[in-house]
Motif scaffolding. Sequence first.
Motif, mmCIF file in Angstrom:
data_model
loop_
_atom_site.group_PDB
_atom_site.id
_atom_site.type_symbol
_atom_site.label_atom_id
_atom_site.label_comp_id
_atom_site.label_asym_id
_atom_site.label_seq_id
_atom_site.Cartn_x
_atom_site.Cartn_y
_atom_site.Cartn_z
ATOM 1 N N GLY A 10 42.998 34.332 38.786
ATOM 2 C CA GLY A 10 42.516 35.394 37.920
ATOM 3 C C GLY A 10 42.173 36.627 38.714
ATOM 4 O O GLY A 10 42.535 36.765 39.885
ATOM 5 N N LEU A 11 41.470 37.534 38.047
ATOM 6 C CA LEU A 11 41.041 38.802 38.649
ATOM 7 C C LEU A 11 39.562 38.711 39.000
ATOM 8 O O LEU A 11 38.743 38.314 38.155
ATOM 9 C CB LEU A 11 41.287 39.945 37.664
ATOM 10 N N VAL A 12 39.226 39.072 40.229
ATOM 11 C CA VAL A 12 37.840 39.005 40.671
ATOM 12 C C VAL A 12 37.559 40.199 41.570
ATOM 13 O O VAL A 12 38.471 40.704 42.238
ATOM 14 C CB VAL A 12 37.578 37.668 41.413
ATOM 15 N N GLU A 89 42.661 41.667 50.493
ATOM 16 C CA GLU A 89 43.815 41.112 51.204
ATOM 17 C C GLU A 89 44.065 39.634 50.886
ATOM 18 O O GLU A 89 45.073 39.073 51.330
ATOM 19 C CB GLU A 89 43.680 41.301 52.723
ATOM 20 N N ASP A 90 43.179 39.016 50.120
ATOM 21 C CA ASP A 90 43.428 37.653 49.648
ATOM 22 C C ASP A 90 44.310 37.642 48.401
ATOM 23 O O ASP A 90 44.689 36.573 47.923
ATOM 24 C CB ASP A 90 42.103 36.945 49.331
ATOM 25 N N THR A 91 44.612 38.810 47.859
ATOM 26 C CA THR A 91 45.456 38.905 46.673
ATOM 27 C C THR A 91 46.836 38.322 46.955
ATOM 28 O O THR A 91 47.503 38.719 47.913
ATOM 29 C CB THR A 91 45.587 40.369 46.234
ATOM 30 N N THR A 119 43.996 37.900 42.105
ATOM 31 C CA THR A 119 43.929 39.335 42.381
ATOM 32 C C THR A 119 42.482 39.712 42.670
ATOM 33 O O THR A 119 41.594 39.437 41.859
ATOM 34 C CB THR A 119 44.448 40.161 41.201
ATOM 35 N N VAL A 120 42.264 40.323 43.828
ATOM 36 C CA VAL A 120 40.925 40.723 44.242
ATOM 37 C C VAL A 120 40.875 42.250 44.261
ATOM 38 O O VAL A 120 41.615 42.886 45.021
ATOM 39 C CB VAL A 120 40.567 40.158 45.622
ATOM 40 N N SER A 121 40.021 42.813 43.429
ATOM 41 C CA SER A 121 39.909 44.263 43.355
ATOM 42 C C SER A 121 38.821 44.762 44.308
ATOM 43 O O SER A 121 37.835 44.086 44.555
ATOM 44 C CB SER A 121 39.590 44.695 41.931
ATOM 45 N N SER A 122 39.050 45.965 44.809
ATOM 46 C CA SER A 122 38.086 46.531 45.765
ATOM 47 C C SER A 122 37.005 47.325 45.058
ATOM 48 O O SER A 122 37.060 47.577 43.876
ATOM 49 C CB SER A 122 38.822 47.430 46.757
#
Length: 122
Positions: A10-12, A89-91, A119-122
Amino acid sequence: QVQLVESGGGLVQAGGSLRLSCVGSGDTFHMYAMGWFRQPLGKEREFVATISRVGRKTDYAGSTKGRFSISRDNAKNTVYLQMNSLKPEDTAVYYCAGGTSLAFDRASYSYWGQGTQVTVSS
């Protein structure tokens, strides 16, 4: 032979956590060492973590050591990847894989899931 299905992506936000799960079919799951790999968009698939058949031995890529934790529950035919302190960068698409022994290379794993997007958002 084992079929593998990942879930939990997911998105985190950066700094957050996710737990991925991978469920194997049949009654042979316990016979396989399991691994997690990831593939960022446009890049090669890379090793993340691995765990032995009964879970006594684990190993990690340098970039994930101390932040990620692999575990398994053979009674549930499931391997987990707990991911903490996530970074952009783990995305990647994360894949679980089954093989005959603890290994870091893709070629050592015969069975693969379809992947789950993280997906990892900044």
